[in-house]
Design a protein around this motif. Structure first.
Motif, PDB file in Angstrom:
ATOM      1  N   ARG A 173      59.871   6.224  53.783  1.00  0.00           N
ATOM      2  CA  ARG A 173      58.881   7.034  54.509  1.00  0.00           C
ATOM      3  C   ARG A 173      57.588   7.149  53.703  1.00  0.00           C
ATOM      4  N   LEU A 174      57.736   7.327  52.401  1.00  0.00           N
ATOM      5  CA  LEU A 174      56.552   7.435  51.539  1.00  0.00           C
ATOM      6  C   LEU A 174      55.754   6.143  51.545  1.00  0.00           C
ATOM      7  N   LYS A 175      56.449   5.016  51.487  1.00  0.00           N
ATOM      8  CA  LYS A 175      55.762   3.715  51.473  1.00  0.00           C
ATOM      9  C   LYS A 175      54.949   3.517  52.755  1.00  0.00           C
ATOM     10  N   ALA A 198      53.843   5.875  54.802  1.00  0.00           N
ATOM     11  CA  ALA A 198      52.744   6.847  54.863  1.00  0.00           C
ATOM     12  C   ALA A 198      51.617   6.451  53.911  1.00  0.00           C
ATOM     13  N   THR A 199      51.978   5.899  52.766  1.00  0.00           N
ATOM     14  CA  THR A 199      50.967   5.488  51.794  1.00  0.00           C
ATOM     15  C   THR A 199      50.111   4.354  52.354  1.00  0.00           C
ATOM     16  N   ALA A 200      50.772   3.374  52.970  1.00  0.00           N
ATOM     17  CA  ALA A 200      50.016   2.260  53.552  1.00  0.00           C
ATOM     18  C   ALA A 200      49.032   2.770  54.597  1.00  0.00           C
ATOM     19  N   ALA A 201      49.500   3.727  55.407  1.00  0.00           N
ATOM     20  CA  ALA A 201      48.616   4.276  56.439  1.00  0.00           C
ATOM     21  C   ALA A 201      47.493   5.104  55.824  1.00  0.00           C
ATOM     22  N   ALA A 202      47.837   5.853  54.787  1.00  0.00           N
ATOM     23  CA  ALA A 202      46.842   6.736  54.173  1.00  0.00           C
ATOM     24  C   ALA A 202      45.733   5.950  53.480  1.00  0.00           C
ATOM     25  N   LEU A 203      46.077   4.806  52.924  1.00  0.00           N
ATOM     26  CA  LEU A 203      45.091   4.034  52.166  1.00  0.00           C
ATOM     27  C   LEU A 203      44.317   3.049  53.037  1.00  0.00           C
ATOM     28  N   SER A 204      44.774   2.838  54.254  1.00  0.00           N
ATOM     29  CA  SER A 204      44.066   1.892  55.119  1.00  0.00           C
ATOM     30  C   SER A 204      42.831   2.573  55.697  1.00  0.00           C
ATOM     31  N   PRO A 205      41.652   2.044  55.383  1.00  0.00           N
ATOM     32  CA  PRO A 205      40.452   2.672  55.929  1.00  0.00           C
ATOM     33  C   PRO A 205      40.341   2.412  57.416  1.00  0.00           C
ATOM     34  N   GLU A 218      34.971   2.420  59.204  1.00  0.00           N
ATOM     35  CA  GLU A 218      34.516   2.872  57.885  1.00  0.00           C
ATOM     36  C   GLU A 218      34.215   1.710  56.951  1.00  0.00           C
ATOM     37  N   VAL A 219      34.826   0.556  57.221  1.00  0.00           N
ATOM     38  CA  VAL A 219      34.631  -0.590  56.339  1.00  0.00           C
ATOM     39  C   VAL A 219      33.173  -1.042  56.424  1.00  0.00           C
ATOM     40  N   PRO A 220      32.471  -1.103  55.290  1.00  0.00           N
ATOM     41  CA  PRO A 220      31.050  -1.474  55.339  1.00  0.00           C
ATOM     42  C   PRO A 220      30.873  -2.897  55.835  1.00  0.00           C
TER      43      PRO A 220
END
Lengths: 170, 266
Positions: free
Chosen positions: B44-46, B48-55, B59-61
């Motif tokens: 679950r953490l893995k 959530a982390t992937a989702a949390a870090l995906s901009p 937002e991507v310049p």
């Protein structure tokens, strides 16, 4: 440099930017980092021919740029190998693991932990690639990642940021 | 069967264990609810982390990866740059200048750095040339070799075409988002100007020079991070060579004289 490199770079841009964000924790710095990475990639005389190696090369360049310039001048990173968090009595309320709480927790981790978590969980690199990018043995990647995740769980468990409960029924 | 440690569980969730080790942990998960709970938490953490870090995609310049200003992009730099560049390249194509003396590289570079210093002194707070004010009157398909440095967050703020002893030269001043200023000097290459990138220092001004064909280039900045300046110079070197490879300059040199007479605006 060929269009192949540009095309692959375009494909990787979102993850490169996400990686930059995880390193810097700052949108403005991340944009600068991504811009400089693009300049460095496009001005390189040669590039890896194999796709996976090419992607790893992009991330290595971005990370090296961060180390060479941004981190040295603007950030105060934690020691490269922070002490592992305590593991005794490990319990966790899974309901606390949510995108919001994880994002908040990652922001509070030392840079070395954010680095390895981003390369594995965001970018999806295998441990061997991460070891190559970080310039450490695979065993170090394994131990650093496990400590990083436990530190993240600890931060999440201690935070006062909580995920909202989904409504049940109408 | 020993209890798998935390590091092994992480490797299991990441799919990094050998098949025999993974099978051992799978058996342990089936037999021990505490281990199963840890693996479930890690999975679950893995995620959530992937989702949390995906901009977010918005937002991507935006980064344009083109090597030079071409077609519509040329319009952003405007008529002044277009006219100056056409004038310069046409004149270069005619080959009407004298070859400089062998010791002329330093003098050539000094001329460039002096031109840069003039711009720095004259414009304390340079601003990018506003696109609406510089829309070209007559350069729909202008030369492609004035480099676009938007990639490095540097915008054209000053363009000046000059002549020295009948030889055309072009100076382009760029300004960065944080106020850093970078100068690009383009002119007939002195005889001993090296084709490859060469670094020069003069006080607090760092310069990089190179040659592409008969044209010499110098990029310079004062107090700019050296690695950043070097990266920009390397990019420019590549871009100008590619422009040369594509015969852009030669082609432009053959354009009708009317194109060279396009008026400067602004």
């Amino acid at each position: 440099m060929t269009g192949r490199v540009e095309l692959e770079f375009q494909k990787c841009m979102a993850r490169l930017y996400g990686y930059a964000l995880s390193l810097t924790g700052d949108r403005e710095l991340s944009q600068d980092l991504l811009q400089d990475c693009a300049v460095r990639v496009l001005s390189a005389k040669t590039a890896p021919s194999e796709a996976a190696a090419l992607r790893a090369w992009f991330f290595r360049i971005l990370r090296n740029l961060w180390i060479d310039g941004f981190r040295r001048s603007r950030l105060e990173p934690a020691p490269d190998e922070p002490a592992p968090p305590a593991q005794e009595n490990w319990r966790f309320d899974e309901q606390m693991i949510d995108v919001i709480t994880v994002r908040h927790g990652i922001g509070r981790l030392p840079p070395a932990y954010r680095d390895v978590i981003a390369l594995v969980d965001l970018v999806g690199f295998p441990y061997a690639e991460v070891a190559d990018i970080l310039g450490v043995p695979i065993g170090t990647v394994m131990s650093r990642l496990s400590r990083a995740r436990q530190a993240l769980l600890t931060v999440i468990g201690e935070t006062n940021v909580h995920p909202l409960r989904a409504k049940q029924g109408p | 069967m020993k209890t798998p440690d935390w590091t092994d569980l992480n490797a299991y969730v990441d799919g990094e264990l050998r098949p025999d080790a993974a099978a051992e942990i799978a058996a342990r998960i089936a037999a021990d609810p505490a281990v199963a709970a840890q693996v479930a938490t890690l999975a679950r953490l893995k995620a959530a982390t992937a989702a949390a870090l995906s901009p977010a995609s918005a937002e991507v310049p935006e980064i344009r990866l083109g090597r030079g200003v071409r077609g519509p992009g040329w319009r952003r730099h405007g008529a002044r740059a277009a006219a100056a560049a056409v004038l310069l390249v046409v004149a270069l194509g005619l080959g009407q200048w004298l070859w400089p003396r062998p010791d002329a590289v330093q003098a050539w570079l000094q001329q460039a750095t002096e031109r840069h210093a003039q711009w720095l002194a004259a414009e304390r707070d340079p601003a990018p040339i506003a696109p609406p004010a510089i829309r070209p009157a007559d350069a729909p398909d202008g030369p492609s070799w004035i480099p676009d440095l938007a990639l490095a967050r540097l915008a054209v703020a000053h363009v000046a075409a000059t002549k020295s002893n009948g030889r055309p030269e072009l100076y382009v001043g760029y300004v960065g988002v944080n106020g850093c200023r970078l100068g690009l000097w383009i002119g007939p290459a002195p005889a001993r100007l090296a084709a490859s990138l060469a670094e020069h220092r003069d006080g607090d001004v760092t310069s990089f020079t190179w040659r592409a064909g008969d044209i010499g280039y110098a990029v310079m900045a004062r107090g700019m991070d050296e690695a950043r300046l070097r990266a920009v110079a390397a990019y420019l070197e590549t871009a100008t060579r590619q422009s040369l490879d594509e015969s852009g300059e030669t082609e432009v040199a053959r354009r009708p004289a009317a194109a060279a007479d396009a008026p400067c605006i602004g």
